[in-house]
Scaffold this active site. Structure first.
Site, PDB file in Angstrom:
ATOM      1  N   GLY A   1      -8.803   4.449   7.064  1.00 33.68           N
ATOM      2  CA  GLY A   1      -8.545   5.876   7.142  1.00 33.68           C
ATOM      3  C   GLY A   1      -7.080   6.235   7.367  1.00 33.68           C
ATOM      4  O   GLY A   1      -6.648   7.304   6.959  1.00 33.68           O
ATOM      5  N   PHE A   2      -6.351   5.337   7.994  1.00 36.33           N
ATOM      6  CA  PHE A   2      -4.967   5.672   8.330  1.00 36.33           C
ATOM      7  C   PHE A   2      -4.059   4.442   8.222  1.00 36.33           C
ATOM      8  O   PHE A   2      -4.512   3.324   8.466  1.00 36.33           O
ATOM      9  CB  PHE A   2      -4.878   6.210   9.766  1.00 36.33           C
ATOM     10  CG  PHE A   2      -5.724   7.432   9.980  1.00 36.33           C
ATOM     11  CD1 PHE A   2      -5.224   8.702   9.697  1.00 36.33           C
ATOM     12  CD2 PHE A   2      -7.034   7.309  10.425  1.00 36.33           C
ATOM     13  CE1 PHE A   2      -6.016   9.830   9.873  1.00 36.33           C
ATOM     14  CE2 PHE A   2      -7.841   8.435  10.603  1.00 36.33           C
ATOM     15  CZ  PHE A   2      -7.332   9.702  10.322  1.00 36.33           C
TER      16      PHE A   2
ATOM     17  N   GLY B   1       1.285  -1.585   4.270  1.00 37.92           N
ATOM     18  CA  GLY B   1       1.831  -0.255   4.001  1.00 37.92           C
ATOM     19  C   GLY B   1       3.099  -0.022   4.793  1.00 37.92           C
ATOM     20  O   GLY B   1       4.210  -0.105   4.273  1.00 37.92           O
ATOM     21  N   SER B   2       2.930   0.236   6.098  1.00 39.28           N
ATOM     22  CA  SER B   2       4.096   0.598   6.912  1.00 39.28           C
ATOM     23  C   SER B   2       5.099  -0.544   7.032  1.00 39.28           C
ATOM     24  O   SER B   2       6.293  -0.299   7.139  1.00 39.28           O
ATOM     25  CB  SER B   2       3.645   1.086   8.288  1.00 39.28           C
ATOM     26  OG  SER B   2       2.707   0.215   8.851  1.00 39.28           O
TER      27      SER B   2
ATOM     28  N   MET C   1     -11.208  -5.665   6.223  1.00 35.62           N
ATOM     29  CA  MET C   1     -10.386  -4.657   6.905  1.00 35.62           C
ATOM     30  C   MET C   1     -10.014  -5.183   8.283  1.00 35.62           C
ATOM     31  O   MET C   1     -10.891  -5.597   9.060  1.00 35.62           O
ATOM     32  CB  MET C   1     -11.148  -3.329   7.066  1.00 35.62           C
ATOM     33  CG  MET C   1     -11.390  -2.544   5.780  1.00 35.62           C
ATOM     34  SD  MET C   1      -9.912  -2.139   4.819  1.00 35.62           S
ATOM     35  CE  MET C   1      -8.973  -1.149   5.985  1.00 35.62           C
TER      36      MET C   1
ATOM     37  N   ASP D   1      -6.348  -6.077   5.098  1.00 38.32           N
ATOM     38  CA  ASP D   1      -5.741  -4.743   4.998  1.00 38.32           C
ATOM     39  C   ASP D   1      -5.746  -4.065   6.362  1.00 38.32           C
ATOM     40  O   ASP D   1      -6.815  -3.819   6.932  1.00 38.32           O
ATOM     41  CB  ASP D   1      -6.561  -3.927   3.980  1.00 38.32           C
ATOM     42  CG  ASP D   1      -5.981  -2.547   3.705  1.00 38.32           C
ATOM     43  OD1 ASP D   1      -4.894  -2.218   4.222  1.00 38.32           O
ATOM     44  OD2 ASP D   1      -6.641  -1.788   2.962  1.00 38.32           O
ATOM     45  N   GLY D   2      -4.533  -3.760   6.851  1.00 38.39           N
ATOM     46  CA  GLY D   2      -4.416  -2.991   8.083  1.00 38.39           C
ATOM     47  C   GLY D   2      -3.647  -3.725   9.171  1.00 38.39           C
ATOM     48  O   GLY D   2      -4.057  -4.804   9.602  1.00 38.39           O
TER      49      GLY D   2
ATOM     50  N   HIS E   1      -8.394   1.141  -3.827  1.00 38.43           N
ATOM     51  CA  HIS E   1      -9.273   0.972  -2.668  1.00 38.43           C
ATOM     52  C   HIS E   1      -9.996   2.292  -2.430  1.00 38.43           C
ATOM     53  O   HIS E   1      -9.399   3.261  -1.959  1.00 38.43           O
ATOM     54  CB  HIS E   1      -8.411   0.567  -1.452  1.00 38.43           C
ATOM     55  CG  HIS E   1      -9.162   0.367  -0.187  1.00 38.43           C
ATOM     56  ND1 HIS E   1      -8.530   0.143   1.023  1.00 38.43           N
ATOM     57  CD2 HIS E   1     -10.496   0.352   0.088  1.00 38.43           C
ATOM     58  CE1 HIS E   1      -9.446   0.012   1.974  1.00 38.43           C
ATOM     59  NE2 HIS E   1     -10.645   0.141   1.437  1.00 38.43           N
TER      60      HIS E   1
ATOM     61  N   ASP F   1      -4.701   3.661  -1.925  1.00 35.66           N
ATOM     62  CA  ASP F   1      -5.762   4.048  -0.991  1.00 35.66           C
ATOM     63  C   ASP F   1      -6.274   5.446  -1.307  1.00 35.66           C
ATOM     64  O   ASP F   1      -5.548   6.426  -1.177  1.00 35.66           O
ATOM     65  CB  ASP F   1      -5.221   4.027   0.441  1.00 35.66           C
ATOM     66  CG  ASP F   1      -5.016   2.616   0.957  1.00 35.66           C
ATOM     67  OD1 ASP F   1      -5.985   1.836   0.927  1.00 35.66           O
ATOM     68  OD2 ASP F   1      -3.889   2.290   1.380  1.00 35.66           O
TER      69      ASP F   1
ATOM     70  N   SER G   1       0.852  -1.199   0.000  1.00 36.27           N
ATOM     71  CA  SER G   1       0.000   0.000   0.000  1.00 36.27           C
ATOM     72  C   SER G   1       0.882   1.242   0.000  1.00 36.27           C
ATOM     73  O   SER G   1       1.658   1.454   0.934  1.00 36.27           O
ATOM     74  CB  SER G   1      -0.893   0.010   1.238  1.00 36.27           C
ATOM     75  OG  SER G   1      -1.377   1.325   1.453  1.00 36.27           O
TER      76      SER G   1
ATOM     77  N   HIS H   1      -1.379  -1.444  -4.133  1.00 30.16           N
ATOM     78  CA  HIS H   1      -2.632  -1.054  -3.482  1.00 30.16           C
ATOM     79  C   HIS H   1      -2.651   0.467  -3.304  1.00 30.16           C
ATOM     80  O   HIS H   1      -1.757   1.031  -2.670  1.00 30.16           O
ATOM     81  CB  HIS H   1      -2.700  -1.770  -2.128  1.00 30.16           C
ATOM     82  CG  HIS H   1      -3.952  -1.579  -1.353  1.00 30.16           C
ATOM     83  ND1 HIS H   1      -5.067  -2.375  -1.496  1.00 30.16           N
ATOM     84  CD2 HIS H   1      -4.266  -0.673  -0.389  1.00 30.16           C
ATOM     85  CE1 HIS H   1      -6.011  -1.983  -0.656  1.00 30.16           C
ATOM     86  NE2 HIS H   1      -5.559  -0.941   0.029  1.00 30.16           N
TER      87      HIS H   1
HETATM   88  C1  DX5 Z   1      -6.112   1.983   5.736  1.00 29.75           C
HETATM   89  C2  DX5 Z   1      -5.681   1.572   4.346  1.00 29.75           C
HETATM   90  C3  DX5 Z   1      -4.534   0.641   4.317  1.00 29.75           C
HETATM   91  C4  DX5 Z   1      -3.266   1.178   4.913  1.00 29.75           C
HETATM   92  C5  DX5 Z   1      -2.607   0.051   5.622  1.00 29.75           C
HETATM   93  O1  DX5 Z   1      -7.305   2.675   5.657  1.00 29.75           O
HETATM   94  O2  DX5 Z   1      -6.761   0.966   3.663  1.00 29.75           O
HETATM   95  O3  DX5 Z   1      -4.309   0.154   2.990  1.00 29.75           O
HETATM   96  O4  DX5 Z   1      -2.351   1.696   3.997  1.00 29.75           O
HETATM   97  O5  DX5 Z   1      -1.503   0.518   6.295  1.00 29.75           O
HETATM   98  P1  DX5 Z   1      -0.700  -0.378   7.329  1.00 29.75           P
HETATM   99  O6  DX5 Z   1      -0.209  -1.584   6.573  1.00 29.75           O
HETATM  100  O7  DX5 Z   1       0.375   0.500   7.800  1.00 29.75           O
HETATM  101  O8  DX5 Z   1      -1.667  -0.770   8.409  1.00 29.75           O
HETATM  102 ZN    ZN Z   2      -6.372  -0.033   1.731  1.00 31.28          ZN
END
Ligand code: DX5
Ligand code: ZN
Length: 222
Positions: free
Chosen positions: A145-146, A200-201, A140, A178-179, A69, A38, A11, A36
């Protein structure tokens, strides 16, 4: 390269946007299955992120499918714009969509892959009637959102339930999560039945770099 059985979808929300092309290139080199993207509008979720111009730019620098997404209040309104920009698939939320079947059919009519997303408090049962029409389900594992939020462990039984439903109703449907996915939580979601991991992170936020982070995550997932 052996990608293993579990697919990884980095992501870009956690990427450094000053070096986005480079980081996506590294993710591709490390065997990412898709990128991905967002999209947030500040209404559907309490944050804003990026729009179609980023998809358009990325389309030129990677061969990977761009999975979009949509965390926005009116997904139907933006489908054409993202399709023109180069989105290969759309993930749309069950929440807040009074006409989800119509949205799904529109995406299919555009010739794109389609997935339905459910938030942590939404039961798996809402997928029953739409499952046969989709290519993916995204569960999810944080509230959307973050990036960089903590994995919600109570989503694990739901992932198992969705895996059962997919095996019964539509075997070729991807089960994505995801998340909060990292080396600790990846084995848990894979054990519960997920076969695509968004991260993502854990991919873009690690000091070791994108390629090393992806290799570590893939090893943990498989
Ligand atoms: C959150 C997003 C995710 C986000 C995941 O709303 O949909 O795709 O980037 O980030 P991490 O992997 O850091 O939880
Ligand atoms: Zn996402």
């Amino acid at each position: 390269m052996d990608k293993g059985i579990v697919k990884l979808a980095p992501s870009i929300l956690s990427a450094d946007f000053a070096y986005l092309g480079k980081q996506v290139g590294e993710a591709e080199e490390a065997g990412a299955d898709r990128i991905h993207v967002d999209v947030m509008d500040g209404h559907f979720v309490p944050n804003i992120s990026i729009g179609a111009p980023i998809v358009q730019s990325l389309r030129k620098v990677t061969r990977l499918p761009l999975e979009t997404h949509l965390m926005i209040s009116d997904p139907d309104f933006f489908l054409d714009e993202f399709t023109e920009a180069g989105s290969g698939s759309f993930l749309v939320h069950w929440e807040g969509n009074n006409n989800l079947h119509r949205t799904v059919q529109r995406i299919k009519a555009l010739g794109k892959r389609v997935g339905v997303v459910i938030n942590p408090a939404t039961p798996a049962a809402v997928l029953e009637e739409i499952l046969q029409d989709v290519d993916q389900v995204l569960v999810m594992t944080v509230n959307p959102g973050f990036g960089h939020q903590r994995f919600i462990h109570t989503t694990l039984p739901k992932i198992r339930r969705v895996r059962q439903m997919i095996d019964e109703i539509k075997r070729d449907c991807d089960l994505e999560v995801d998340g909060g996915i990292d080396v600790t939580t990846a084995p848990l979601v894979v054990d519960a039945g997920a076969n695509v991991l968004v991260a993502g992170s854990a991919i873009f936020g690690e000091g070791e770099g994108v390629i090393a982070a992806m290799n570590r995550l893939r090893a943990a997932a498989n």
